[in-house]
Design a protein around this motif. Sequence first.
Motif, mmCIF file in Angstrom:
data_model
loop_
_atom_site.group_PDB
_atom_site.id
_atom_site.type_symbol
_atom_site.label_atom_id
_atom_site.label_comp_id
_atom_site.label_asym_id
_atom_site.label_seq_id
_atom_site.Cartn_x
_atom_site.Cartn_y
_atom_site.Cartn_z
ATOM 1 N N GLN A 146 25.296 -20.820 -48.970
ATOM 2 C CA GLN A 146 25.582 -21.954 -48.090
ATOM 3 C C GLN A 146 25.708 -23.261 -48.872
ATOM 4 O O GLN A 146 26.533 -24.120 -48.530
ATOM 5 N N LEU A 147 24.919 -23.428 -49.914
ATOM 6 C CA LEU A 147 25.056 -24.637 -50.739
ATOM 7 C C LEU A 147 26.415 -24.671 -51.437
ATOM 8 O O LEU A 147 27.038 -25.738 -51.553
ATOM 9 N N PHE A 148 26.896 -23.527 -51.912
ATOM 10 C CA PHE A 148 28.228 -23.478 -52.516
ATOM 11 C C PHE A 148 29.301 -23.804 -51.486
ATOM 12 O O PHE A 148 30.309 -24.446 -51.800
ATOM 13 N N ARG A 149 29.097 -23.355 -50.260
ATOM 14 C CA ARG A 149 30.087 -23.609 -49.205
ATOM 15 C C ARG A 149 30.002 -25.028 -48.658
ATOM 16 O O ARG A 149 30.922 -25.476 -47.959
ATOM 17 N N GLU A 155 15.828 -25.982 -43.840
ATOM 18 C CA GLU A 155 17.175 -25.922 -43.276
ATOM 19 C C GLU A 155 17.884 -24.634 -43.692
ATOM 20 O O GLU A 155 18.621 -24.036 -42.905
ATOM 21 N N ILE A 156 17.672 -24.206 -44.916
ATOM 22 C CA ILE A 156 18.243 -22.924 -45.360
ATOM 23 C C ILE A 156 17.692 -21.786 -44.515
ATOM 24 O O ILE A 156 18.439 -20.889 -44.082
ATOM 25 N N LEU A 157 16.397 -21.803 -44.256
ATOM 26 C CA LEU A 157 15.782 -20.772 -43.422
ATOM 27 C C LEU A 157 16.321 -20.791 -41.995
ATOM 28 O O LEU A 157 16.512 -19.743 -41.378
ATOM 29 N N ARG A 158 16.566 -21.978 -41.463
ATOM 30 C CA ARG A 158 17.097 -22.085 -40.100
ATOM 31 C C ARG A 158 18.557 -21.674 -40.023
ATOM 32 O O ARG A 158 18.956 -20.889 -39.154
ATOM 33 N N TYR A 159 19.353 -22.192 -40.935
ATOM 34 C CA TYR A 159 20.804 -22.089 -40.814
ATOM 35 C C TYR A 159 21.305 -20.663 -40.983
ATOM 36 O O TYR A 159 22.247 -20.244 -40.315
ATOM 37 N N ASP A 160 20.691 -19.896 -41.844
ATOM 38 C CA ASP A 160 21.164 -18.533 -42.106
ATOM 39 C C ASP A 160 19.965 -17.623 -42.368
ATOM 40 O O ASP A 160 19.766 -17.137 -43.482
#
Length: 436
Positions: A288-291, A315-320
């Motif tokens: 997700q950070l790359f995207r 946020e990483i845990l929430r988003y995906d």
Amino acid sequence: MNPLASKSPAGSPAKDSAIGHGSAIGAALDVAGVFTPQSAAFVADPYPAYDELRAAGRALYYAPTNQWLIPHYDDVSALLRDRRLGRTYQHRFAHEDFGRTPPPPELEPFTVLNDNGLLDLEAPAHTRIRRLVAKAFTPRRVEELAPVVQRLADELVAGLYADGGGDLHARVAEPLPVAVIAEMLGIPPADRALLRPWSAGMTAMYELNPGPDAARAAVTASEEFSAYLRALIAARRSDPGEDLISALIAVHDDGDVLSEQEMVSTCALLLNAGHEATVNTTALGWLQLFRHPDQLALLAAGRDDAERLADGVEEILRYDTPLQLFERWVLDDIEVGGTVIPRGSEVALLFGSANRDPARFPDPHRFDVTRPAAGNKHVSFGAGIHYCLGAPLARLELAASFGAFLRDAPGMRPAAEPLWRPNYVIRGLQELPVTW
């Protein structure tokens, strides 16, 4: 669906009630046509389908697995805490009461290991074992691991960086949490390569409708890991150390102690739940950070800010989220959004959908690493009595690895398209090639 007992046969009260509700819902939405976890495209991006499910209702019957899909945050959060549901029904009912048959005898090595773990127990057994385990697996023990976790993360990131790239999943995401769990349990370095294959063999059984090959692999992994742990426990009884197994042996509460099987199942759960989520969150987070390069730049700019990094991890845990679905059995009739879900049914709580619910998260499809952690109440670690015991350790590992990359190996970028695993329930990548 839990594969350890057969599905409700046609004609059982639970199935008939479910089909009655499901036919009304089906007129508005073809649930099985939208929710397609067997599809590679769905696994790679289930979120548009979740939008459709949330718009269609609060409880949607899914015939292929005879489950009720629960897509809204408030309902998922409430049902995780509702004692009218359980991860098991066997503390109150026999298999026959739920229109099911006992698991076949050949699955016994897996079922014994699984059924004695905290994740699949209910009170009073769950209360007792969690109380004892919590006396050994303390916040202080996690804090004491922090230097070890950071050292391991730094070494793994430095190795990948020195090589100019490679598979981030295989080189960092997988080995870090496995090494941490091994360090915590006191497993010798020479044996640590065994852990990941054992975990993969066992956790495949948590997918929807696992086949006979998965069952055989789970039995083999359960037998081998159980035997290994029993030998390790015996060694620690005669020669205790500072590891968690020694602490589990020593822990007591008013004369109550953990049985050997309870210790074995606890250690297996720590391996499976304690590293699968971290492995997949690491790789999914970097994807997700790359995207979202603007968010990567924001996180990199605040790499020395512990609070900013913590916000980014949440946020990483929430988003995906790596755990997309969590199952519970209905022990007494419940009502969700006007739909009665009868005793004997199984609900599938859609964590990924709940974490993108606009009723709970403003602009939920926006990946925002500055979203304050204090208000980012995702359900990726669950809630209620089955809230993840290892959540503090997972957060420690994630902060260490993301921080190490941002600090010591800036400029990382994808080298090729990622390769997805076919799994949906425990969802993640198989490969994430990177370069500098």
